[in-house]
Design a protein around this motif. Sequence first.
Motif, mmCIF file in Angstrom:
data_model
loop_
_atom_site.group_PDB
_atom_site.id
_atom_site.type_symbol
_atom_site.label_atom_id
_atom_site.label_comp_id
_atom_site.label_asym_id
_atom_site.label_seq_id
_atom_site.Cartn_x
_atom_site.Cartn_y
_atom_site.Cartn_z
ATOM 1 N N ALA A 299 0.828 -1.210 0.000
ATOM 2 C CA ALA A 299 0.000 0.000 0.000
ATOM 3 C C ALA A 299 0.860 1.257 0.000
ATOM 4 N N LEU A 300 1.986 1.223 0.721
ATOM 5 C CA LEU A 300 2.876 2.385 0.754
ATOM 6 C C LEU A 300 3.552 2.615 -0.599
ATOM 7 N N VAL A 301 3.986 1.529 -1.249
ATOM 8 C CA VAL A 301 4.586 1.681 -2.579
ATOM 9 C C VAL A 301 3.547 2.245 -3.540
ATOM 10 N N ALA A 302 2.301 1.772 -3.442
ATOM 11 C CA ALA A 302 1.232 2.273 -4.298
ATOM 12 C C ALA A 302 0.918 3.736 -3.993
ATOM 13 N N TYR A 303 0.967 4.115 -2.721
ATOM 14 C CA TYR A 303 0.748 5.507 -2.322
ATOM 15 C C TYR A 303 1.803 6.400 -2.958
ATOM 16 N N ASN A 304 3.021 5.879 -3.062
ATOM 17 C CA ASN A 304 4.140 6.647 -3.600
ATOM 18 C C ASN A 304 4.188 6.639 -5.125
ATOM 19 N N MET A 305 4.043 5.460 -5.741
ATOM 20 C CA MET A 305 4.213 5.307 -7.184
ATOM 21 C C MET A 305 2.898 5.283 -7.966
ATOM 22 N N GLY A 306 1.821 4.977 -7.260
ATOM 23 C CA GLY A 306 0.553 4.746 -7.926
ATOM 24 C C GLY A 306 0.300 3.252 -8.046
ATOM 25 N N PRO A 307 -0.939 2.816 -7.850
ATOM 26 C CA PRO A 307 -1.251 1.382 -7.890
ATOM 27 C C PRO A 307 -1.002 0.749 -9.251
ATOM 28 N N GLY A 308 -1.128 1.527 -10.319
ATOM 29 C CA GLY A 308 -0.880 0.984 -11.658
ATOM 30 C C GLY A 308 0.540 0.487 -11.811
ATOM 31 N N ALA A 309 1.503 1.223 -11.240
ATOM 32 C CA ALA A 309 2.908 0.829 -11.319
ATOM 33 C C ALA A 309 3.149 -0.464 -10.537
ATOM 34 N N VAL A 310 2.499 -0.588 -9.385
ATOM 35 C CA VAL A 310 2.644 -1.796 -8.580
ATOM 36 C C VAL A 310 2.041 -2.996 -9.313
ATOM 37 N N ASP A 311 0.876 -2.793 -9.921
ATOM 38 C CA ASP A 311 0.233 -3.877 -10.666
ATOM 39 C C ASP A 311 1.133 -4.368 -11.800
ATOM 40 N N ALA A 312 1.795 -3.431 -12.476
ATOM 41 C CA ALA A 312 2.676 -3.801 -13.591
ATOM 42 C C ALA A 312 3.861 -4.632 -13.099
ATOM 43 N N ILE A 313 4.416 -4.255 -11.957
ATOM 44 C CA ILE A 313 5.536 -5.006 -11.394
ATOM 45 C C ILE A 313 5.080 -6.394 -10.963
ATOM 46 N N GLN A 314 3.897 -6.473 -10.373
ATOM 47 C CA GLN A 314 3.375 -7.781 -9.958
ATOM 48 C C GLN A 314 3.242 -8.730 -11.153
ATOM 49 N N LYS A 315 2.815 -8.207 -12.295
ATOM 50 C CA LYS A 315 2.676 -9.032 -13.496
ATOM 51 C C LYS A 315 4.041 -9.548 -13.952
ATOM 52 N N ARG A 316 5.069 -8.696 -13.848
ATOM 53 C CA ARG A 316 6.418 -9.111 -14.250
ATOM 54 C C ARG A 316 6.954 -10.180 -13.302
ATOM 55 N N ILE A 317 6.690 -10.003 -12.004
ATOM 56 C CA ILE A 317 7.141 -10.991 -11.011
ATOM 57 C C ILE A 317 6.453 -12.335 -11.255
ATOM 58 N N ALA A 319 5.308 -13.413 -14.076
ATOM 59 C CA ALA A 319 5.850 -13.974 -15.319
ATOM 60 C C ALA A 319 7.183 -14.676 -15.081
ATOM 61 N N GLN A 320 7.871 -14.295 -14.005
ATOM 62 C CA GLN A 320 9.147 -14.920 -13.651
ATOM 63 C C GLN A 320 8.942 -16.203 -12.844
ATOM 64 N N GLY A 321 7.679 -16.553 -12.601
ATOM 65 C CA GLY A 321 7.368 -17.765 -11.852
ATOM 66 C C GLY A 321 7.435 -17.585 -10.351
ATOM 67 N N LYS A 322 7.399 -16.327 -9.879
ATOM 68 C CA LYS A 322 7.470 -16.052 -8.450
ATOM 69 C C LYS A 322 6.131 -15.514 -7.944
ATOM 70 N N ASP A 323 5.963 -15.545 -6.635
ATOM 71 C CA ASP A 323 4.729 -15.067 -6.006
ATOM 72 C C ASP A 323 4.694 -13.544 -6.058
ATOM 73 N N PRO A 324 3.762 -12.937 -6.788
ATOM 74 C CA PRO A 324 3.704 -11.479 -6.886
ATOM 75 C C PRO A 324 3.147 -10.806 -5.636
ATOM 76 N N ASN A 325 2.655 -11.619 -4.694
ATOM 77 C CA ASN A 325 2.043 -11.080 -3.481
ATOM 78 C C ASN A 325 2.935 -11.215 -2.261
ATOM 79 N N ASP A 326 4.202 -11.565 -2.487
ATOM 80 C CA ASP A 326 5.189 -11.674 -1.413
ATOM 81 C C ASP A 326 6.060 -10.419 -1.429
ATOM 82 N N TRP A 327 6.084 -9.689 -0.303
ATOM 83 C CA TRP A 327 6.799 -8.429 -0.243
ATOM 84 C C TRP A 327 8.271 -8.569 -0.591
ATOM 85 N N MET A 328 8.899 -9.662 -0.188
ATOM 86 C CA MET A 328 10.314 -9.829 -0.485
ATOM 87 C C MET A 328 10.566 -9.922 -1.988
#
Length: 370
Positions: A299-317, A319-328
């Motif tokens: 939520a803090l990253v989204a507050y700073n960058m915008g939720p759209g940017a976070v969503d885009a990163i989650q999609k890339r993560i 695609a790499q075969g990793k959990d996009p919902n894990d903060w690490m």
Amino acid sequence: MHSNSTSGSRLKLDSFFSTLPLKALVLASAFIPFHSINATKVNQYNSVVNSNKLTVVAVSMPTIVFKDGQYKHGFGYDLAHSYAQNLNVQLDFKTVADNATALKMIAQGKANFAITTASTERIEAKKLTSFSATCGDLNSLKKNGLNTEINWVFKHADDPLTEAASGFVCQSKQNGSIQQLASFYNRNFLKKDDWNIIQRDLSSRLPIYKASFQRSAQQYGLDWHLLAAIGYQESYLKPNSVSPTGVRGLMMLTHATAREMGVSNRTDPSQSIQGGAKYFNQMLNRYNYIHTPDRHWYALVAYNMGPGAVDAIQKRIKAQGKDPNDWMNLYNYLTRHQTRNGRYKQALQYVTRIRAYLEHIKNTPDLMTI
């Protein structure tokens, strides 16, 4: 050396289980032949799986956990939470004031394991077993200003729960999770002179806006200390702040965000805090499928960058075969790409600083009593 000594068990556990894949570790622990170990020790692992609950007792200290009611985070807490997730059970995390109390609870069977800084000699005297919470990776803790003596303490060395835990920790060392977690909880990124200025600012400005932070936090079910930490990161708690990009006010809202949040005057501190709280709450709700405390960092990253940017990163993560919902995983992605994208570097600093300000406020008696 006796075969049941703590140090001998620790060496065998760390060296053997660090060589196995993580999934295999848990499966192997689950299928150890019943006749090969004492039935009461099997029940320690089975009780966790069957009850769907892992009970952990921890000494309350900065390297292990920061807490305020139900809000918890910290190196020790996050690692224990990851282990509970690995077992697919819920975490029941309790805190105590000292090592002696934590060890006593393990000896009495009141918790499945403890996170302490007790010495090996003290643990052995209680006939308990332990291993390093970092599988011996003390450098990651030391360089980030964290306590290198942190350990996990169990009642029996040959309990499947103990064995799976040791394997999990060593696998976390091998895959870099320990290093990433220690880096996020870095206590050295701000110098003493910086903290002196921060303390001076908070002592003089926080009393002015405390009531507004508390009122807005109560309205949206938030931690007012966290809202105050966000406000300090955004504007140093200065309601007339303006950035080159046009965001302004104590919570540094854009014109569009302020309008959406019902804020008519961005430089009015009460309105700004209320608008910031409402927007942060929206970000929390957006990521309500992510467990706490990870949800707060998203939520803090989204507050700073915008939720759209976070969503885009989650999609890339993903695609790499990793959990996009894990903060690490998100933290690691931002870290690896920060040199090519200034927004990622800014987001890393943003979340890390707010986390540090939050911990400072909660652990400074003068600020807590303002």
